[in-house]
Design a protein around this motif. Sequence first.
Motif, PDB file in Angstrom:
ATOM      1  N   MET A 150     -11.932  11.869   0.879  1.00 24.00           N
ATOM      2  CA  MET A 150     -12.120  13.255   1.306  1.00 24.00           C
ATOM      3  C   MET A 150     -11.589  14.192   0.231  1.00 24.00           C
ATOM      4  SD  MET A 150     -10.764  13.005   5.262  1.00 24.00           S
ATOM      5  CE  MET A 150      -9.274  12.130   4.750  1.00 24.00           C
ATOM      6  N   ASP A 151     -12.406  15.156  -0.163  1.00 22.69           N
ATOM      7  CA  ASP A 151     -11.983  16.215  -1.072  1.00 22.69           C
ATOM      8  C   ASP A 151     -11.962  17.523  -0.282  1.00 22.69           C
ATOM      9  OD1 ASP A 151     -11.814  15.083  -3.911  1.00 22.69           O
ATOM     10  OD2 ASP A 151     -13.745  14.311  -3.226  1.00 22.69           O
ATOM     11  N   GLY A 190     -18.379  12.783  -1.726  1.00 17.86           N
ATOM     12  CA  GLY A 190     -19.193  13.634  -2.587  1.00 17.86           C
ATOM     13  C   GLY A 190     -20.226  14.464  -1.869  1.00 17.86           C
ATOM     14  N   GLU A 191     -20.333  14.343  -0.532  1.00 17.38           N
ATOM     15  CA  GLU A 191     -21.306  15.118   0.238  1.00 17.38           C
ATOM     16  C   GLU A 191     -20.594  16.225   1.009  1.00 17.38           C
ATOM     17  OE1 GLU A 191     -23.941  12.869   2.673  1.00 17.38           O
ATOM     18  OE2 GLU A 191     -24.242  11.298   1.182  1.00 17.38           O
ATOM     19  N   ARG A 192     -21.105  17.454   0.886  1.00 16.36           N
ATOM     20  CA  ARG A 192     -20.492  18.600   1.542  1.00 16.36           C
ATOM     21  C   ARG A 192     -20.650  18.497   3.061  1.00 16.36           C
ATOM     22  NH1 ARG A 192     -19.189  23.158  -1.009  1.00 16.36           N
ATOM     23  NH2 ARG A 192     -18.290  21.525  -2.354  1.00 16.36           N
ATOM     24  N   ARG A 200      -7.207  15.328  -2.574  1.00 19.17           N
ATOM     25  CA  ARG A 200      -8.124  14.182  -2.495  1.00 19.17           C
ATOM     26  C   ARG A 200      -7.390  13.036  -1.819  1.00 19.17           C
ATOM     27  NH1 ARG A 200     -11.401  12.605  -7.689  1.00 19.17           N
ATOM     28  NH2 ARG A 200     -12.670  14.303  -6.843  1.00 19.17           N
ATOM     29  N   ASN A 201      -7.904  12.615  -0.677  1.00 15.47           N
ATOM     30  CA  ASN A 201      -7.252  11.580   0.111  1.00 15.47           C
ATOM     31  C   ASN A 201      -8.212  10.440   0.402  1.00 15.47           C
ATOM     32  OD1 ASN A 201      -6.174  14.457   1.252  1.00 15.47           O
ATOM     33  ND2 ASN A 201      -4.514  13.016   0.977  1.00 15.47           N
ATOM     34  N   ARG A 202      -7.753   9.233   0.110  1.00 12.63           N
ATOM     35  CA  ARG A 202      -8.540   8.029   0.377  1.00 12.63           C
ATOM     36  C   ARG A 202      -8.134   7.468   1.727  1.00 12.63           C
ATOM     37  NH1 ARG A 202      -7.798   2.343  -1.155  1.00 12.63           N
ATOM     38  NH2 ARG A 202      -5.726   3.004  -1.816  1.00 12.63           N
ATOM     39  N   CYS A 203      -9.079   6.952   2.478  1.00 15.35           N
ATOM     40  CA  CYS A 203      -8.805   6.355   3.773  1.00 15.35           C
ATOM     41  C   CYS A 203      -8.577   4.847   3.627  1.00 15.35           C
ATOM     42  CB  CYS A 203      -9.965   6.593   4.738  1.00 15.35           C
ATOM     43  SG  CYS A 203     -10.259   8.339   5.098  1.00 15.35           S
ATOM     44  N   VAL A 204      -7.533   4.347   4.280  1.00 18.71           N
ATOM     45  CA  VAL A 204      -7.227   2.929   4.240  1.00 18.71           C
ATOM     46  C   VAL A 204      -6.990   2.439   5.664  1.00 18.71           C
ATOM     47  CG1 VAL A 204      -6.228   3.066   1.926  1.00 18.71           C
ATOM     48  CG2 VAL A 204      -4.743   3.294   3.927  1.00 18.71           C
ATOM     49  N   ALA A 205      -7.222   1.172   5.879  1.00 16.93           N
ATOM     50  CA  ALA A 205      -7.005   0.581   7.201  1.00 16.93           C
ATOM     51  C   ALA A 205      -5.515   0.320   7.408  1.00 16.93           C
ATOM     52  CB  ALA A 205      -7.782  -0.725   7.325  1.00 16.93           C
ATOM     53  N   GLU A 206      -5.091   0.501   8.648  1.00 19.44           N
ATOM     54  CA  GLU A 206      -3.703   0.189   8.993  1.00 19.44           C
ATOM     55  C   GLU A 206      -3.457  -1.301   8.848  1.00 19.44           C
ATOM     56  OE1 GLU A 206      -0.575   1.186  12.601  1.00 19.44           O
ATOM     57  OE2 GLU A 206      -2.718   1.102  13.025  1.00 19.44           O
ATOM     58  N   GLU A 207      -2.354  -1.663   8.228  1.00 22.09           N
ATOM     59  CA  GLU A 207      -2.032  -3.071   8.012  1.00 22.09           C
ATOM     60  C   GLU A 207      -1.388  -3.680   9.255  1.00 22.09           C
ATOM     61  OE1 GLU A 207       0.415  -3.342   4.594  1.00 22.09           O
ATOM     62  OE2 GLU A 207      -1.166  -2.727   3.191  1.00 22.09           O
ATOM     63  N   GLY A 208      -1.459  -4.982   9.341  1.00 19.27           N
ATOM     64  CA  GLY A 208      -0.787  -5.680  10.425  1.00 19.27           C
ATOM     65  C   GLY A 208      -1.677  -5.966  11.594  1.00 19.27           C
TER      66      GLY A 208
END
Length: 324
Positions: free
Chosen positions: A305-306, A249-251, A316-324
């Motif tokens: 991220m927007d 939400g922050e530019r 709009r993409n959400r960041c996720v941790a790599e599994e494993g």
Amino acid sequence: MNRRVDGHALGRFDDGAGPFTGLVVGDRVLRLQDDGLVKGPAGYLALLEEWPTVAPRLRELAQEVTPADSVPLADLRVLAPVEPRQVFQAGANYRSHVAQIIVSGRAPDDDRSEDELRRHAEAVMDETARSGSPFVFVSLPTAICGPDDDVVLPRDAVQVDWEAELGVVIGRRAHKVTRAQAMDHVAGFTVCNDISARDLQFPPQHKALGGDWLRAKSRPTFLPTGPFLVPADQVGDHRQLRITLDLGGERRQDDVPANMLFDVPALIASVSAAAVLLPGDLLLTGSPAGNGGHWKRWLQPGDVMDTAIEGLGAQRNRCVAEEG
């Protein structure tokens, strides 16, 4: 995310039965039929291979779309609109970005003020634009993901960055074209976010060889793209399209392509002087100032991220941790 387009655009979608290519008009999607605009399946590359004849027919189709033969955009999963054979990327191509790099990268014994450094940066950029050439590298199409997909942060990187960019889609084979001819080879534009693992980009062990662009930029999901391919004839002055990126939400980024050191025609002319650009290829044009290094902030699991470009849409993409 609620989406619609002014005019029309090309996209790729999934209705639950599998991917298909569609024409977006307003907030509805017309599925393009096989043996319609092109002979055989109406896939992305088939359409782009015939773009000079496909583009005017898309304009005609857009005038005929009705609720009876289309589906609501909101009912579909939006995929990356492009499936390029080649991806070319320009680096350090915005005046604001280069100025930040020069000012933040001052040597410890450099006692010039920030104003003096900025004036120096302006002089460097003026000379680069006058007599230099753009820096362009190649990345892998397998890094592309959709405008709503998760971005996977790799386990071996801790400084993962964002870069909002205007993407140019090639609509005609280009080899050794002039600047004056360049825009005739553009099919349209899209939104891109060039995710970069900065701590992997210039590893000390390979310092003499340059940057490690493969590990830093070509990872799966490191190139969110879309939502749509907006044809060039549906875009006014692409140089004035506002590019923004918000993190939580922050530019963080806000600029227009008019501030590129090397504009789209110059980039196409330069790349085509060395390589053959093919229909459907994707050319990223560089990122404005406001990357993670400037903010002393790197992407973390849970970040959202927007990324948006005026007239082209938003992702709009959400960041996720790599599994494993």
